[in-house]
Design an enzyme around this catalytic site. Structure first.
Site, short mmCIF file in Angstrom:
data_model
loop_
_atom_site.label_atom_id
_atom_site.label_comp_id
_atom_site.label_asym_id
_atom_site.label_seq_id
_atom_site.Cartn_x
_atom_site.Cartn_y
_atom_site.Cartn_z
N LYS A 8 -4.26 2.41 16.08
CA LYS A 8 -2.85 2.07 15.83
C LYS A 8 -2.40 2.73 14.94
O LYS A 8 -2.99 3.18 13.96
CB LYS A 8 -2.72 0.43 15.89
CG LYS A 8 -3.41 -0.25 14.47
CD LYS A 8 -3.41 -1.73 14.29
CE LYS A 8 -4.13 -2.33 13.28
NZ LYS A 8 -4.08 -3.65 13.18
N TYR A 23 16.84 11.87 -10.69
CA TYR A 23 17.70 10.91 -10.53
C TYR A 23 17.87 9.97 -11.75
O TYR A 23 16.58 9.06 -11.98
CB TYR A 23 17.73 10.07 -9.33
CG TYR A 23 18.08 10.93 -7.80
CD1 TYR A 23 19.36 11.60 -7.81
CD2 TYR A 23 17.36 11.04 -6.89
CE1 TYR A 23 19.61 12.32 -6.91
CE2 TYR A 23 17.53 11.74 -5.84
CZ TYR A 23 18.71 12.41 -5.85
OH TYR A 23 18.98 13.24 -4.48
C1 LIG Z 1 -5.88 -3.73 12.45
C2 LIG Z 1 -6.51 -4.79 13.49
C3 LIG Z 1 -8.14 -4.54 13.37
C4 LIG Z 1 -8.90 -3.64 12.47
O1 LIG Z 1 -8.91 -4.25 11.17
P1 LIG Z 1 -9.78 -3.32 9.99
O2 LIG Z 1 -9.63 -3.96 8.96
O3 LIG Z 1 -8.58 -1.96 9.83
O4 LIG Z 1 -10.83 -2.90 10.74
C5 LIG Z 1 -8.90 -5.65 14.26
N1 LIG Z 1 -8.28 -6.58 15.03
C6 LIG Z 1 -7.06 -6.70 14.93
C7 LIG Z 1 -6.47 -7.81 15.79
C8 LIG Z 1 -6.03 -5.95 14.27
O5 LIG Z 1 -4.93 -6.10 14.24
#
Ligand SMILES: *Cc1c(COP(=O)(O)O)cnc(C)c1O
Length: 371
Positions: A38, A264
């Site tokens: 993701k 800035y």
């Molecule tokens: C993002 C996510 C993961 C991955 O988690 P990590 O800590 O990056 O391994 C796993 N399960 C769900 C439901 C997530 O949203």
């Protein structure tokens, strides 16, 4: 590796392979691996990472949103893809691209079944998310009967997996809470399986879960951050290798006189004569405005140059007093030596936030040894 000639994010696929193998080595025989890609594979490049994970025979991929899955299908990725947070409005796209939705409420299940029936689908795979204490998304454990009733009324969809998510798997101080979550998952998923009369896959562990709760692997694990080189733990980090390295260059050097300001709103005022460098990297590239004013540093020829003044949208300035460098020289922001989680700590953030923030404007370069 040739030196950077502009701001780039290097993506090291050798590191990805090494991390994948390390995480796999933690799994009991037969346990499947879901690679979480993701948010552009945690800010890197989801197309490149997904392709590599497919090559490495990851069993499953996961994205947060439908659009992220569609990007992977457009790239020719054929692995099954779980969409963790689909929205009702995207059901048609999800099905058209063979993406598999997580379903987390009775209303959503009703709607997906209605959609599947209207489109004459058969056994379309869905993933039932159970809320065991994170209280983000998921069915309540007492809604298991309602799930089974709805599923019993249709042949258009089929439960491919049942899963839950841990709220504090990296925090061994809260082991009791995690164990309660896992027990609730075990119990409610078993109840659902009995009512369904078939056996979907079960999964509950993210990266820290894999590292800390080896007895809760069930049939599959879901790893994101570990693949990208972070284990949320100093000892585990030694076995993992950061995939992303953010580099930039020195655009210009200034010699600031005592009393003069930089950037800035006079964010930096020189108390001594100071040599500064301006970099083509700013908050629009993902360097939070919490940096600067002495927080955070880059390395130039292996030497630390603190970020000074306010981070601008497209540039930031560093103090290079005592560093021998010139226009065009390479700058490293974070990577395999000064890691993103150390960089994150400076502003009380975490590796996850720092690496996913690197914006699409930053050019990606893929590195891989060919054997
Ligand atoms: C993002 C996510 C993961 C991955 O988690 P990590 O800590 O990056 O391994 C796993 N399960 C769900 C439901 C997530 O949203």
């Amino acid at each position: 590796m040739p030196k950077a000639t502009e701001t780039t994010l290097e993506i090291d696929l050798n590191a990805l392979t090494q991390n994948f193998k390390y995480l796999k080595s933690k799994l009991k025989p037969g346990v499947k691996f879901m690679g979480v890609v993701k948010a552009f594979a945690y800010g890197s490049d989801s197309r490149v990472i997904a392709k590599k994970l497919e090559q490495l025979s990851a069993d499953y991929l996961a994205v947060a949103y439908a659009s992220e899955g569609i990007l992977l299908r457009d790239e020719g990725i054929q692995a099954p893809i779980l969409v963790l947070h689909p929205q009702t409005v995207n059901f048609d796209k999800i099905v058209a691209r063979c993406l598999e939705p997580s379903i987390y409420s009775p209303l959503m299940l009703q709607r997906f079944i209605a959609f599947a029936e209207a489109n004459q689908l058969k056994d379309y795979p869905i993933h039932i998310k159970i809320n065991t204490g994170m209280n983000r998304i998921g069915f309540a454990p007492n809604e298991v009967q309602a799930i089974a009733d709805l599923m019993g009324s249709t042949t258009a969809v089929k439960v491919k997996s049942i899963f839950s998510h841990l709220a504090a798997s990296e925090d061994m101080g809260n082991k009791a809470f995690t164990e309660k979550q896992l027990a609730l998952f075990q119990e409610s998923s078993e109840r659902l399986i009995k009512l369904l009369c078939y056996q979907p896959l079960r999964h509950s562990l993210n990266t820290s879960g894999i590292l800390n709760y080896p007895n809760a692997q069930f049939d599959m694990v879901r790893s994101g951050i570990g693949l990208y080189g972070f284990g949320n733990d100093a000892i585990e980090n030694q076995h993992l290798k950061p995939v992303a390295t953010l580099k930039s260059i020195v655009s210009q050097i200034h010699h600031i006189k005592k009393g003069e300001s930089v950037g800035y709103n006079f964010g930096f005022v020189a108390t001594n004569d100071t040599k500064t460098a301006t970099l083509p990297l700013g908050h629009a590239d993902g360097i939070n405005r919490s940096y600067g004013k002495g927080k955070g540093f880059v390395t130039i020829h292996g030497k630390r140059a603190p970020m000074i003044g306010n981070i601008c949208m497209d540039m930031l300035m560093v103090d290079i007093s005592g560093i021998d460098c010139e226009e065009g020289d390479e700058v490293v922001v974070f990577g395999q030596k000064n890691t993103a989680d150390e960089f994150a700590e400076t502003i009380n953030s975490i590796s996850y936030e720092i690496i996913t923030a690197i914006s699409q404007r930053v050019k990606r370069i893929v590195i891989e040894d060919k054997f």
